[in-house]
Each structure stands twice: as structure tokens, then as C-alpha cells.
Design a protein around this motif. Structure first.
Motif, mmCIF file in Angstrom:
data_model
loop_
_atom_site.group_PDB
_atom_site.id
_atom_site.type_symbol
_atom_site.label_atom_id
_atom_site.label_comp_id
_atom_site.label_asym_id
_atom_site.label_seq_id
_atom_site.Cartn_x
_atom_site.Cartn_y
_atom_site.Cartn_z
ATOM 1 N N TRP A 236 0.803 -1.335 -0.045
ATOM 2 C CA TRP A 236 -0.096 -0.154 -0.034
ATOM 3 C C TRP A 236 0.983 1.396 0.108
ATOM 4 O O TRP A 236 0.514 2.285 -0.542
ATOM 5 N N ASN A 237 2.198 1.359 0.851
ATOM 6 C CA ASN A 237 2.764 2.292 0.827
ATOM 7 C C ASN A 237 3.346 2.681 -0.676
ATOM 8 O O ASN A 237 3.413 3.795 -1.220
ATOM 9 N N ASP A 238 3.900 1.749 -1.416
ATOM 10 C CA ASP A 238 4.474 1.716 -2.830
ATOM 11 C C ASP A 238 3.288 2.402 -3.695
ATOM 12 O O ASP A 238 3.483 3.298 -4.412
ATOM 13 N N LEU A 239 2.175 1.724 -3.735
ATOM 14 C CA LEU A 239 0.988 2.291 -4.361
ATOM 15 C C LEU A 239 0.771 3.733 -4.154
ATOM 16 O O LEU A 239 0.520 4.351 -5.206
ATOM 17 N N ASN A 240 0.718 4.022 -3.062
ATOM 18 C CA ASN A 240 0.451 5.616 -2.685
ATOM 19 C C ASN A 240 1.544 6.583 -3.117
ATOM 20 O O ASN A 240 1.359 7.451 -3.696
ATOM 21 N N GLU A 241 2.629 5.813 -3.158
ATOM 22 C CA GLU A 241 3.795 6.617 -3.775
ATOM 23 C C GLU A 241 3.855 6.879 -5.127
ATOM 24 O O GLU A 241 4.315 7.744 -5.698
ATOM 25 N N TRP A 242 3.335 5.819 -5.743
ATOM 26 C CA TRP A 242 3.195 6.015 -7.420
ATOM 27 C C TRP A 242 2.159 7.028 -7.597
ATOM 28 O O TRP A 242 2.292 7.575 -8.758
#
Lengths: 405, 256
Positions: A236-242
Motif C-alpha cells: 500500500w505504501n508503494d502504491l500511494n507513492e506511485w
């Protein structure tokens, strides 16, 4: 008039001969005996029939060879898998022990359904010499998170792969960390379908496996909300970063794969994806994708699922079914199935276990330029998660990604 | 003037699409100019095509016969006689059309397994009666209503038996209803896919079982050839039935 009708009905019933079911217990028989008792019998294969390539493979290639080598008369009947299971469920309910189906083609949710409702014959896979000799047992312990327990034998498989335009992307990202860097370096060039779409969901499941600390804990056990939540933080962290770097700053996600494919074919994004490593072949041929399209699987893992053959609980010809499945699993039948001119489906065989000349034939087989090599696919292969993850992924994504500013 | 309108509409919506289908069946997929008979060759190359066609015709025949028998008797009773609970019976006869066919089929499947009708052609004929009988009863009921009681009373007065009245008065005068029922029920029976699959269990392979899975195929020539073959059957059956209808008494004297 009525009597006359009744006579006709009786006649029609009479015409349908109920073939004698062989009640022999196969567990004590060796495979030669099984093959011998299968001689001169009829085997009924029920399967989805909407693809000409698949139908022709069974009718024109497999059936004549089975007849010649094993004296088995194979009849393929087209029927949707859901209808087949419905029929078996009703027969189970009515206590019908002499069914009309000897082999079915299943995987994933359908298998889980069939197993839970006790619609299957039982464990038979390890009886098959071809399975024991040429297949990797470890690879097929689970089918979408459901333990197979030898109740189905692998027939083929597909893998999740990404497609990119080589004219725009020089070095495709090999892991999700690299993908994160790539997305940040190329704003607006990437997006993925929402997880309510089959492909979008698979993309996220694959990402979950790649970013979780302990992927095996996820694949080898049935769905558990707590475990899923614990292991998904990184994703979820990565996806929000994207998000700010995605196509249209992540305010919009394609609602289906065909939408993403359209964005890709119009050149608005540089990558697309799909749950079939050979899909770009015909899309390039049909002029939908640019000629410079390449397909790759990520080092961090490519989700794959196998499809299987199984035997219903009330098959009247188990020896015939076993002989037929064993033949369908044989290297020559698998090789033919893999040819793009035939079906084009990837083999489930562990190629290094084959005799050398056969290995050569598999390696030399040209599946099409864009399809990743068999070795590459095997290296990257990751098994599927329990089917319950699908729903969880869809719901949680809404909360974690869409509603998070 | 009216006839021109009719022919324009006919050409536009019937003739034109069908001729496209014919054209596609004789050309290669996706092209209408590249002549090739591959579509038809592949169609007749299918192992079970002719067998399935035969099965479809036989099943359709029995469905039509049952429909005529049940439709004529029930239609007559509803049109000409008064009895207790007539409206209830009338409503019950239409029920199969209002309930989802699949739900009926699943329920009947269990019963059919118990009495041994599942996986037999007789069972398939039986299940095909569910979506056809309500129509036949309606059609014959209307036929008998317009025929009226008086015609039969006349026969009775002249001393004809019930059978004789039926043969010489009712059948000839109900001819157009009979034609409608034959054509309609055959077409409905021919195009049943799911219920045939469930009750026939794959042992009874009708043309629909072979044809329906192919609709999504990319080989448009094959699909076109298949569709034409599919459409040809009711036509041939109708012509055959029409020949049989000529055997009715007084046919040449009936003005149509």
C-alpha cells in the motif's frame, strides 16, 4: 394417444444403454493393468468448447492417437464448467453413481467448489507414470490456494506478464522497487487496472507476493484477514507513492484491461499487462499493439496458474480416464499443445526431467518472438493465492489507495 | 404502394443480412471478396455435426408430436368446456413461462435422475416441453375459440363419432394453428442449449450443443456457415411437415 406416447418414451429410454461401470478398485492395480482394462472403452471428456484451436487439438490430434495407441474412443463434449459442476452436484444429491462424465477440465474456484462438494473421484494423480516421471510434484500442491491432494493433474499453465513498447522503454524494471523508480522517473507513463478487474487484481496479488516479507506464508495457507493486512503494508505504501506519477496523476484508473490496452495502443502509456504470457502475439498480428511490443516477466516473480484435468466421483470408466489423462500429460501431447499453430498453451512439464532429445524439441519450439522462454517463465513462477484474496484486495484497495489523499 | 414498403423493409432487414451471411460463409474470415469454401469444409469436417443434426431433428419431432397432442386436448378443453377451477388451470398452464427455466430444470433434473430419465433423449424431449407447451396450449385454445362449438355440434347431429369429428372437422379447420405450433415448437426445441446440456448430460448432443460454444469464435466464415446450417433445419422440417399436412381430409377444398 397417451398410451402410444408412453410406448415411445419407453423406447427412447430403452435406447440409451447404461454401460457397465467398472467398479474395480484402482489403488491396487499397477498402471499396465489399468491401461489394459481401459482398452476398447469409451472416455467422455467434458470441457469448455469456445476455442477452435483447443477443440481441434482434442478432436484431430489427441483422439486419433488415443484410439491407435490405447484403443480408447475419446468423446469431447462442449459444456461450460459451471454447468458441468451443477450437473455433478445434482447427481451427487440424487445419489446417481453411474455418471456420464469421465474427465473434466477445472482450476481455481471451480476446483475448490468441486472438492468441497465431494464431486471428485479422489486422489489419482500420483498413479500416472507421466506425472511421476516428468512433472514437479512440489509445483502443483496448491491450486489458487486450495490443496490439490492429487485430485487433479496439471494439464497446462499461464503466467502473468507485462508488455512494453521497446521503442520507448529501454530496460524494463525487473522488480517492484525498480518499477517504483521507473514510475517516478517517467511520470504519466504507467497505470494499472482497478482490482475489480481480473487483470488489475492479479497485478496487485503478484505485487503483494513480491513485497511481502514471507510470501510462502501467504500462498501455502488459506485466506486470513490478519495475515493479509500484516503483509500488505509495504504494497500500500508503494502504491500511494506511485499515485502522483501515474497516468493522469492517479486520479483515474482503467476499469478494465481492454481500457488499459487501448491507452497502450494509442501510445498514452508505455506498458500494459495480462494473465497470459503469449497474448501479445496475436495482438501484434491483428495490428492492435505496436510491432515494437515486448513481453517480460519480472524477476521478483510472475503469478501463474495451472489448469487441471480431474475425474468426477461417478465416472464409470476410471481406468479409461486415467489412461487418457496420462496420455494428455505425455511429453509428445504437451509439445503439440504448445505449438502456436495448435493451441499455444504452455506446458506444465518440468522440462529438465525429460530425455535429452525431447528437451531439445521443447527448447527449439518457437512459441512466437515475444513470448518469454520456458526457463525464464519457470524461474519467475509464483503460485496463486487463495481465491478469497480477490475480494479482499478489491475492497482494501478502495480504502488504502483511493480514499487516501 | 404498400407492397413496395413491404419489399423495401424485407430487403433491408431480412434479405440483406442473410445474403451477407451467405457471402461470408463462402469467403475467408473477415473478408467478403476472397472466395473460399473453407468455412463449409470445416463445418462438415466436425466429427459430430451430422450426428448432432440428426439428434436435433429426432428430438424436435417428438417435441412437436407431444405439443400437438397436449396442446390440442388442453386447448379444446379451455376453449369449449366450462368446469370448476378453469381460470386456475388456465393460469397454471402459463406458469412455466413466468418461472425461470433454469430453476425448473435444476428441480426436474433430480426427479429425472430418480426415475432414470436424466441423460436420455426422452428426458431432453420432456424438458423441451416446458418452454413450448404453454405456447401450444394458447395457440390451440385461440384456434378452438374461433372455431366455435357449433361446427362440432353439426357433426354430432349428423351422427359423426368424436374421432370422426376431430379428423374431418377440427383438424382441417385448425390447420393454420397446427402450422404455427409445428414451426414454433421446433425452433424453440432446436435452440435450447443450457437445459439440453443439463438434462441430456452431454450424452445427448444436439446441434445447439455444438453450435453455441462457437459463437465467440474468431473464424467468421465457420460461424456464418454454421448459422446457415442451423437456420436451414426448421425450414426443412417445416417443408416436411407441410407435406404431411396435405394428407388431412378436404385439403384441396379449404380456401386459404
Amino acid at each position: 394417444m397417451k398410451k402410444w406416447l408412453l410406448v415411445i418414451v419407453m423406447l427412447l429410454v430403452g435406447c440409451n444403454d447404461t454401460s457397465e461401470g467398472s467398479e474395480d478398485d484402482i489403488s491396487d492395480m499397477n498402471f499396465d493393468d489399468i491401461e489394459t482394462s481401459a482398452q476398447n472403452t469409451e472416455v467422455n471428456l467434458f470441457m469448455w468448447g469456445g476455442d477452435d484451436g483447443i477443440n481441434t487439438y482434442i478432436d484431430e490430434w489427441v483422439a486419433p492417437r488415443l484410439e491407435e495407441n490405447h484403443d480408447i474412443n475419446l468423446t469431447r463434449t462442449p459444456m461450460d464448467t459451471g454447468d458441468i459442476l451443477q450437473k455433478l452436484r445434482t447427481e451427487r444429491q440424487a445419489g446417481k453413481q453411474e455418471g456420464t462424465i469421465d474427465i473434466i477440465w477445472v482450476n481455481g474456484e471451480n476446483f475448490k467448489n468441486a472438492k468441497e462438494n465431494e464431486l471428485l473421484y479422489g486422489s489419482f494423480r500420483d498413479k500416472l507414470p507421466n506425472f511421476r516421471d516428468y512433472y514437479d510434484k512440489e509445483e502443483f500442491t496448491h491450486d489458487f490456494g486450495t490443496e490439490t491432494e492429487g485430485m487433479e493433474a496439471p494439464w497446462g499453465k499461464v503466467q502473468f506478464a507485462l508488455q512494453y513498447d521497446a521503442a520507448k522503454v529501454k530496460n524494463p524494471p525487473e522488480t517492484y522497487e525498480e518499477l517504483t523508480d521507473w514510475v517516478e522517473a517517467n511520470p504519466g507513463e504507467f497505470t494499472y487496472p482497478t482490482p475489480s478487474d481480473f487483470t488489475g487484481n492479479a497485478f496487485l496479488r503478484q505485487m503483494l507476493l513480491a513485497t511481502a516479507e514471507d510470501a510462502e506464508a501467504l500462498t501455502e495457507q488459506s485466506f486470513d484477514r490478519k495475515r493479509a493486512e500484516n503483509y500488505s503494508d509495504a504494497m500500500w505504501n508503494d502504491l500511494n507513492e506511485w499515485k502522483p506519477h501515474l497516468f493522469r496523476e492517479g486520479e483515474y484508473y482503467p476499469s478494465s484491461l481492454s481500457e488499459l490496452d487501448r491507452l497502450y495502443s494509442e501510445g498514452k502509456v508505455s506498458m500494459t499487462m495480462g494473465y497470459n504470457e503469449a497474448r501479445s502475439e496475436h495482438l501484434i498480428n491483428d495490428g492492435v499493439f505496436p510491432d515494437t511490443t515486448e513481453t517480460f516477466v519480472m524477476d521478483s516473480g510472475s503469478l501463474g496458474n495451472a489448469h487441471f484435468l480431474s475425474i468426477p466421483f461417478n465416472s464409470t470408466n476410471v481406468p479409461g480416464a486415467l489412461t487418457t489423462i496420462n496420455y494428455l500429460l505425455s511429453p509428445e501431447a504437451q509439445l503439440q499443445k504448445m505449438r502456436p499453430s495448435s493451441w499455444g498453451d504452455n506446458t506444465a512439464i518440468a522440462i529438465e526431467r525429460l530425455p535429452e532429445d525431447m528437451q531439445m524439441q521443447f527448447e527449439e519450439l518457437d512459441r512466437g518472438e515475444t513470448v518469454p522462454s520456458a526457463e525464464r517463465l519457470r524461474e519467475a513462477f509464483r503460485p496463486e493465492l487463495d481465491t478469497d484474496y480477490l475480494e479482499w484486495m478489491t475492497k482494501t484497495w478502495e480504502d488504502e489507495v483511493v480514499r487516501t489523499p | 404502394m404498400k407492397i413496395y414498403v413491404f419489399w423495401t423493409i424485407f430487403a433491408l432487414f431480412v434479405f440483406f443480412p442473410i445474403s451477407l451471411l451467405v457471402l461470408q460463409s463462402f469467403t475467408s474470415p473477415g473478408s467478403l471478396t476472397d472466395v473460399s469454401a473453407l468455412g463449409w469444409e470445416e463445418l462438415f469436417g466436425r466429427r459430430r455435426l451430422l450426428e448432432a443434426t440428426g439428434v436435433s431433428i429426432v428430438i424436435g419431432f417428438f417435441v412437436v408430436v407431444c405439443n400437438l397432442a397436449i396442446g390440442l386436448s388442453a386447448g379444446k378443453a379451455l376453449a369449449l368446456y366450462d368446469f370448476f377451477g378453469k381460470t386456475v388451470v388456465d393460469t397454471l398452464f402459463v406458469m412455466p413461462l413466468l418461472l425461470p427455466l433454469l430453476a425448473i430444470t435444476f428441480g426436474l433434473h433430480i426427479a429425472m435422475i430418480r426415475i432414470g430419465l436424466a441423460d436420455t433423449a426422452a428426458g431432453v424431449v420432456f424438458i423441451h416441453l416446458v418452454p413450448t407447451i404453454p405456447y401450444s396450449i394458447r395457440i390451440f385454445r385461440n384456434g378452438y375459440v374461433s372455431l366455435g362449438k357449433r361446427m362440432q355440434e353439426q357433426g354430432e347431429v349428423l351422427g359423426a363419432s368424436v374421432w370422426r369429428t376431430f379428423l374431418d372437422i377440427e383438424l382441417p379447420l385448425l390447420r393454420s394453428s397446427i402450422q404455427s405450433v409445428i414451426f414454433l415448437t421446433f425452433v424453440i426445441s432446436l435452440s435450447q442449449y443450457v437445459i439440453t446440456a443439463i438434462i441430456g448430460g452431454g450424452s445427448v448432443v444436439t446441434l445447439a450443443m455444438v453450435y453455441f460454444p462457437f459463437l465467440s469464435s474468431a473464424n467468421t466464415s465457420l460461424v456464418a456457415a454454421f448459422s446457415l446450417w442451423f437456420a436451414l433445419l426448421p425450414l426443412l422440417f417445416y417443408i416436411g411437415a407441410e407435406g404431411l399436412l396435405r394428407l388431412f381430409p378436404y385439403q384441396r377444398k379449404v380456401r386459404r
